[in-house]
Structure formats: structure tokens, C-alpha cells
Design a protein around this motif. Structure first.
Motif: not given
Length: 245
Positions: A27-28, A35-37, A65-68
Motif C-alpha cells: 500500500s502507499g 498533506k495526504v492526498l 484518506p478520510e472516508s476510505g
């Protein structure tokens, strides 16, 4: 069954050892300026051929990254070459789709549905020097020894939305942003392209697993441009054979 047939079948079965299946998962996390994109999940099914992993089917899920939630996906099929997979990439929120197939041995077909609307199609001739999409990862591993010895390797890299391929070089590199056991870069050989396209820096572990990708990605920032990101990878499952040797 004719006399001797069962013995012949037994002999043929014994002479053709089974090809073991293998799974490689990693995974990456893509970041830009801290900031996580987005995040990536990769599952590669393949075989162990003479002790080295060979990909067959590679599925990628790109997630918020927030909701998946998945917002893009890519499927790669390595039917004839690890360097030139068949590609199906979809980014629904921009209405984009990209499909790369191989109708003939040295000709590929591209169908690109652009974010701006409309569909473009290309037929592109190529030779054995061509690398397509994630095929770069296996190209690095195939030239592992040469690059670690300080050598450079030239190849052609496909720009699918332009319907063309260009000269690139794989070479050893150093980077203050990539802290890896092995660091390489791929860059254009043309002076003109060097002004337009920055090198892509890649980090690898000593066993050949990709740890870092620094450069232009295939994920869109908007309808006109793609994200530039530093993607750091972590392996969750290694195949039961070597990635390189």
C-alpha cells in the motif's frame, strides 16, 4: 485408453513441474508538502518462475484518506511482458478512462476518454525497448545489477494521452527527499523534454520492493493537471520467491 497412454501421461506430468502461484501486496500514501492526498492499495497475483516473481494480474484501488472511499481504480494484465501490461484505468469523478491493449505483437491501441470530454484513439507501433505504465517497476528490477553498478539503461516510455513514446534513461540517483536502500531515477533523454518533465525518483529496499515514488502521478488534481506527490509504500505480503536477483 490405448496401451502405454497412461504411462506417457504420467511421464509428461512429471516432466512439466507446476508453476507456483504467488501474491504480492503493498500500500502507499501520497503526500505533497506534508498533506495526504490519497492512498493506494495494490494486489499483484503472479507466478514464481525459476525463483523470481513474475506478475500476471495487478489491481490498484485509489482511496480517499478520510472516508476510505475508492475514487479511482486501475487493472493491469501482464499477458506478454512485465514491461508492457494491458491497462484499464478509471477516474470517475473526472469522467476519465484510459485503456491500453495490444492487438498485434508490436502495435498497441489506446482509447482515452478525456476529462474535458470526447474520446481520442491511437495506434502506436513499438519495439522491445518500450515500457508502459507500472512496467517501469519490473524494468528497474530487470536491470537491478547494472544500476547498482552505476550503469545507465536507455528505454522508451509511453505517454498514452499523447499517443507517443519518448526516450528515457534509468540511472542511479541521490535525493534528499528519498531515504532508501537503493535510489534510482528515470528521466527524459531529450533536452527539450528535460525542461518540461522532471525526473521521477524511485526508492527500493535491498530485496527489490518499491518504497518511494517521487514525481508526477496519474491522479488528477483538476481537469488540466495531475498531482505531483511523494508516495511512500509499505509491503504487507511478499511473494514466496524473490522480486529480483
Amino acid at each position: 485408453m490405448k496401451p502405454g497412454t497412461s504411462a506417457l501421461l504420467a511421464l509428461l506430468t512429471a516432466a512439466a513441474p507446476p508453476v507456483a502461484g504467488a501474491v504480492f501486496e503493498f500500500s502507499g500514501t501520497a503526500r505533497h508538502e506534508g498533506k495526504v492526498l490519497y492512498e493506494e492499495d495494490h494486489r499483484v497475483e503472479g507466478t514464481c518462475s525459476e525463483g523470481v516473481f513474475a506478475p500476471v494480474d495487478h489491481q490498484v484501488s485509489y482511496r480517499n484518506p478520510e472516508s476510505g472511499d475508492e475514487f479511482a481504480s486501475k487493472s493491469l494484465y501482464y499477458n506478454s511482458s512485465a514491461f508492457r501490461p494491458q491497462v484499464e484505468f478509471r477516474q470517475p469523478r473526472f469522467g476519465e478512462a484510459l485503456i491500453i491493449t495490444y492487438a498485434q505483437d508490436q502495435t498497441l491501441d489506446i482509447v482515452w476518454r478525456a476529462p474535458a470530454g470526447g474520446t481520442r484513439e491511437f495506434t502506436v507501433p513499438f519495439d522491445q525497448r518500450l515500457v508502459v505504465d507500472s512496467g517501469f517497476d519490473y524494468f528497474v528490477r530487470a536491470n537491478w545489477e547494472q544500476v547498482q553498478q552505476g550503469e545507465s539503461v536507455e528505454f522508451r516510455f509511453l505517454a498514452p494521452t499523447r499517443g507517443e513514446h519518448y526516450g528515457f534513461v534509468l540511472e542511479p540517483a541521490t535525493s534528499v527527499k528519498v531515504n532508501a536502500e537503493v535510489t534510482v531515477q528515470i528521466r527524459p533523454t531529450s533536452l527539450v523534454l528535460r525542461f518540461l518533465v522532471d525526473p521521477i525518483v524511485l526508492g527500493y529496499s535491498s530485496d527489490g520492493a518499491l518504497t518511494d515514488y517521487l514525481g508526477l502521478t496519474n491522479i488528477r488534481q483538476d481537469a488540466e493537471s495531475n498531482h505531483i506527490a511523494h508516495i511512500r509504500y509499505q509491503v504487507s505480503r511478499l511473494p514466496d520467491c524473490e522480486l529480483t536477483r
